[in-house]
Design an enzyme around this catalytic site. Sequence first.
Site, PDB file in Angstrom:
ATOM      1  N   ALA A  67     -61.500 -42.013   3.761  1.00  0.00           N
ATOM      2  CA  ALA A  67     -62.903 -41.740   3.437  1.00  0.00           C
ATOM      3  C   ALA A  67     -63.315 -40.371   4.005  1.00  0.00           C
ATOM      4  O   ALA A  67     -63.999 -39.587   3.349  1.00  0.00           O
ATOM      5  CB  ALA A  67     -63.796 -42.837   3.999  1.00  0.00           C
ATOM      6  N   CYS A  77     -55.395 -43.420  -3.703  1.00  0.00           N
ATOM      7  CA  CYS A  77     -55.990 -43.909  -2.445  1.00  0.00           C
ATOM      8  C   CYS A  77     -57.472 -43.623  -2.262  1.00  0.00           C
ATOM      9  O   CYS A  77     -58.236 -44.525  -1.930  1.00  0.00           O
ATOM     10  CB  CYS A  77     -55.228 -43.309  -1.268  1.00  0.00           C
ATOM     11  SG  CYS A  77     -53.526 -43.828  -1.245  1.00  0.00           S
TER      12      CYS A  77
END
Length: 450
Positions: free
Chosen positions: A204, A255
């Site tokens: 993230a 991802c």
Amino acid sequence: MAVIAAKCPKIKVTVVDISEKQIAAWNSPNLPIYEPGLQEIVESVRGTNLFFSTAVSETIQDADMIFVSVNTPTKTSGIGAGFASNIKNVELCARTIAEVAKGPKIVVEKSTVPVRTADSIKRVLKSASTQEFQVLSNPEFLAEGTAVPDLIEPSRVLIGGEQTPGGLKAIATLVSVYANWVPNERIITTNLWSSELSKLVANAMLAQRVSSINSISALCEQTDADVDEIARAVGSDMRIGSKFLKASVGYGGSCFQKDILNLVYICESFGLPEVAAYWQGVVNINDYQKRRFAHKIVQSMFNTVTGKKIAIFGFAFKKDTGDTRETAAAFVMKDLLAEQAQMSVYDPKVTREQMLTEFKYTLDITPETTPNLEKLITTETTAAAAAEGAHAIAVMTEWDEFGSLDYKAIYDSMAKPAFIFDGRNVLPHGELEAIGFEVYAIGKPHTKIF
Ligand code: UDX
């Protein structure tokens, strides 16, 4: 697993899969994925202490340690569809292990999973078997294209386990595997939940840096600031750092999108809507950047690309990989398809079949949903052939070869005015303009008014 086998000659590593086709490919001279350096590593240990097999039960029975490395894609239906990770394959592995194990095992979560998945694995194992199991979390931080060097010299290895005598012993066992080649100070041990969550947070935060610089690229185009100059000026502050500040047409890959959406979902489920909204913003900027690039192409080419030929340079989500999952190229092409542009794609590592599969699975674009798909998207085996007769070139992947093509010859073969849209800022813009191209690059000042 190939790197573990190569670095630990005393450990026997057996990779099992239920797909006979996959295992046959891993046992053949043509490995099923392209990754620089991987072929050499596999060939150096295959048949010595690295084996590929479909004998799942026997291999589980023989093993002391089992790495669960199955895919955990975003759910497409049911609760959390579009956000949550589907851990069905992880659970199926746990059930198989419980069913066939005849002795104690250490089960290692290698797959990226939502925080607290180890709890579910443990309960499944315990409810179906009387054997003693320890569950560890050992997330993988390698990046595609640099997987082998990333594994040989990792920035860190993360191992999480229960903070009980049994858990700590299992952690020590896995540490001893990596200690064969990774310096001790780079092996981080934590509790299970920190380890699971760290993987989501790492992805993230990396994606957030790309979205941050991409958001600034839009502002640069309005103000004549240069996004690469900003990245350099800002990134030389040690506290910020220079990596992952390359503006682009948007991040892709298997991802980033999946893990942030999963993080957003977890935050929502734990009653933290503000935190969820913060991370959702990273995804929103990425979607905006891809859309913005397609709009720029249409707008610059006199507000219409209908019937015009656009050469697409690169389809992989980044260079040095043939992986196309979530690639920004597909999203940009979707918008151009809606405008009835004719696109000619060249990527050195992506086949037409693979590209069409990506369109189908990520965007639901098939010959059925888009009847003229086969006509509107063609593929070529060289960049020059893709550009022949085209009105524009759009660079989607930063393959090295795009920086040094014979652009004079390419220009001569194109319709005029000839446009170049550099979605990766890898082309020699000054030279291209001198040849006669109209150049648009992400976050760069325009020297010509279109
Ligand atoms: C990522 C993480 O880097 C890795 O640690 C994790 O284990 C898996 O996810 P990967 O998806 O292979 O690895 O590629 P990465 O190099 O991180 O790039 C992801 C995307 O971001 C690519 O589309 C890339 O082109 C883009 N990107 C990256 C940028 O647009 N700008 C940058 O500065 C860096």
